[in-house]
Write an enzyme that holds these catalytic residues in place. Structure first.
Site, PDB file in Angstrom:
ATOM      1  CG  LEU A  14     -69.440 -22.825  15.075  1.00 35.05           C
ATOM      2  CD1 LEU A  14     -70.864 -22.500  15.484  1.00 35.05           C
ATOM      3  CD2 LEU A  14     -69.271 -24.332  14.963  1.00 35.05           C
ATOM      4  CB  CYS A  15     -68.209 -23.504   8.583  1.00 33.88           C
ATOM      5  SG  CYS A  15     -67.676 -23.221   6.909  1.00 33.88           S
ATOM      6  N   PRO A  16     -68.846 -20.203   8.457  1.00 34.74           N
ATOM      7  CG  PRO A  16     -69.391 -18.328   7.140  1.00 34.74           C
ATOM      8  CD  PRO A  16     -69.884 -19.157   8.299  1.00 34.74           C
TER       9      PRO A  16
END
Ligand code: SF4
Lengths: 77, 361
Positions: A14-16
């Site tokens: 998942l971002c970041p």
């Protein structure tokens, strides 16, 4: 067509985190070198272009198929 | 004297160009703080710290996206892009563990160690500023806005314990604070800073409008999961049943997804609520038992803890079957994968009255 030097597989992250991994990967490339990023977090569609823009990299392409996003990024100066 | 703070000698001279490093969450306050300095011709760059607990809309994206919903985005990245400033994105998640597990100043309402967190981030930013040649640092803090860390008595604590006294400017609330070094030296025009205070958002929204800033996230989201009651409960459960306050990055990611049930003190289940969560959970199957339905649509379940007893695995399968499309069937075939071995088990889905409320974490 294989016009990139490095694969960055950030599927499942998942971002970041995909951005951190891309950043680390590009550090090992010369200016003008290209990396292909494979991601499943839809956030990549917004975040990678923004990150490229503020860091002077070029977003060469971004293709989405289902839950997979494939991007080519060219390292800037 | 600048040297007293650890700045190098070159910075004692009046610099040609003043450079400032700001903590940017991407919310309205930190964006406005950066913008106020940009308006004064200051060379601004920002830093965003990844603690592992940050709430980004991406976490919502663990679940199936709503049709037509815009793609999630990282607020700080987009704020930096709109401001036209460089953003240093720094992963502090490993060092951050001790802030969460053993905060000197304690927790806020849930498991949020806001004061320790702020001190840690400000100290990190100041360290970076000195290394990278920025003259001072700034934040978007506003006096009285947050009960734990943004108070008249806590600002000096942050400045002192982060070792940044005089070199941390808070542009949105500066007029209510003693002058900082950059103001005293004439690097920053104090008259063009603000004196906001309190929890209201109206002055910030008015300033945003004046500056033409329209694209900012709603303030309701909060900084991080540690302020979230449900999340904090799951983290406490993890600590209680492991008898230690440690956690790994995997642990804290897993707390963000799925339905969490603890049918016995020695094991817990994480059950995917849709296809997207199933996919997310499957990425964490290593070192855990993965349970799936074989011929019926159903969730992917991870079993974690002491998972070896056959009766516990049977119960886990029966609970998982309860959340499958076969919950009203007499029997459901389940697949159990662990340590590279795969087996199947035919089970009776647990009836509703046997599913204990207190199992839900
Ligand atoms: S809400 Fe979370 S990120 Fe924000 S100051 Fe508190 S602990 Fe730190």
């Amino acid at each position: 067509m294989s016009d990139w030097q490095l694969d960055v597989d950030v599927r499942g992250l998942l971002c970041p985190l995909p951005i951190f991994k891309t950043d680390q990967a590009l550090a090992g490339l010369p200016v003008g070198g290209r990396a292909r990023i494979l991601a499943t977090d839809p956030g990549i569609a917004h975040d990678l272009p923004a990150w490229c823009q503020i860091n002077g990299h070029a977003m060469v392409s971004l293709v989405n198929k289902g839950r997979l996003w494939t991007a080519i990024v060219e390292k800037g100066t | 004297m600048v040297a007293a703070t650890g700045m190098n000698d070159a910075m004692e001279e009046k610099p040609d160009r003043i450079r400032a490093l700001g903590l940017l969450s991407g919310g309205l306050d930190s964006t406005l703080a950066a913008r106020l300095l940009l308006e004064q011709g200051i060379d601004v760059a920002c830093v965003n710290f990844h603690t592992g607990f940050c709430i980004q809309s991406h976490t919502g994206a663990i679940r199936n996206p709503k049709p037509g919903a815009p793609p999630p985005r990282h607020d700080a990245l987009h704020a930096a892009k709109n401001l036209g400033v460089k953003l240093h994105m720094v992963d502090i998640s490993a060092d951050y563990v001790r802030i969460v597990t053993d905060p000197k100043h304690g927790y806020g309402k849930h498991l949020n160690p806001c004061l320790d967190c702020k001190i840690f981030m400000v100290a990190k930013a100041w360290e970076m500023a000195k290394q990278l040649g920025y003259h001072f640092i700034f934040t978007g803090e506003v006096l009285g806005q947050r009960p734990m860390s943004q108070r008249r008595d806590t600002f000096p604590v942050i400045d002192r314990e982060a070792g940044v006294k005089g070199w941390l400017l808070r542009p949105l609330t500066a007029l209510r604070m003693p002058e900082t070094e950059p103001e005293q030296r004439g690097w920053v025009d104090r008259n063009r800073l603000e004196g906001f205070s309190g929890r209201g958002r109206k002055p910030q929204m008015a300033l945003a409008e004046k500056l033409g800033i329209t694209d900012y996230p709603s303030p309701a989201g909060g900084c991080c999961f540690l302020t979230d009651e449900n999340y904090a409960r799951k983290l406490r459960d993890l600590w209680n049943f492991r008898n230690t306050r440690e956690y790994t990055i995997e642990d804290i990611l897993l707390l963000k997804a799925g339905r969490h049930l603890r049918p016995a003190p020695h094991f817990k289940l994480m059950i995917g609520r849709d296809q997207s969560e199933n996919l997310f959970l499957s990425g964490f199957r290593q070192g855990r038992v993965m349970i799936r339905t074989k011929n019926t649509a159903g969730p992917l379940t991870l079993m974690e803890g002491d998972t070896t007893a056959p009766e516990d695995r049977l119960l886990a399968c029966r609970i998982a079957a309860r959340y499958s499309k076969g919950k009203d069937q007499g029997k459901v075939v389940m697949t159990i994968d662990s340590d590279g071995f795969s087996e199947t088990l035919e089970v009776t889905p647990l009836p509703a009255h046997e599913l204990m409320d207190h199992w839900h974490v």
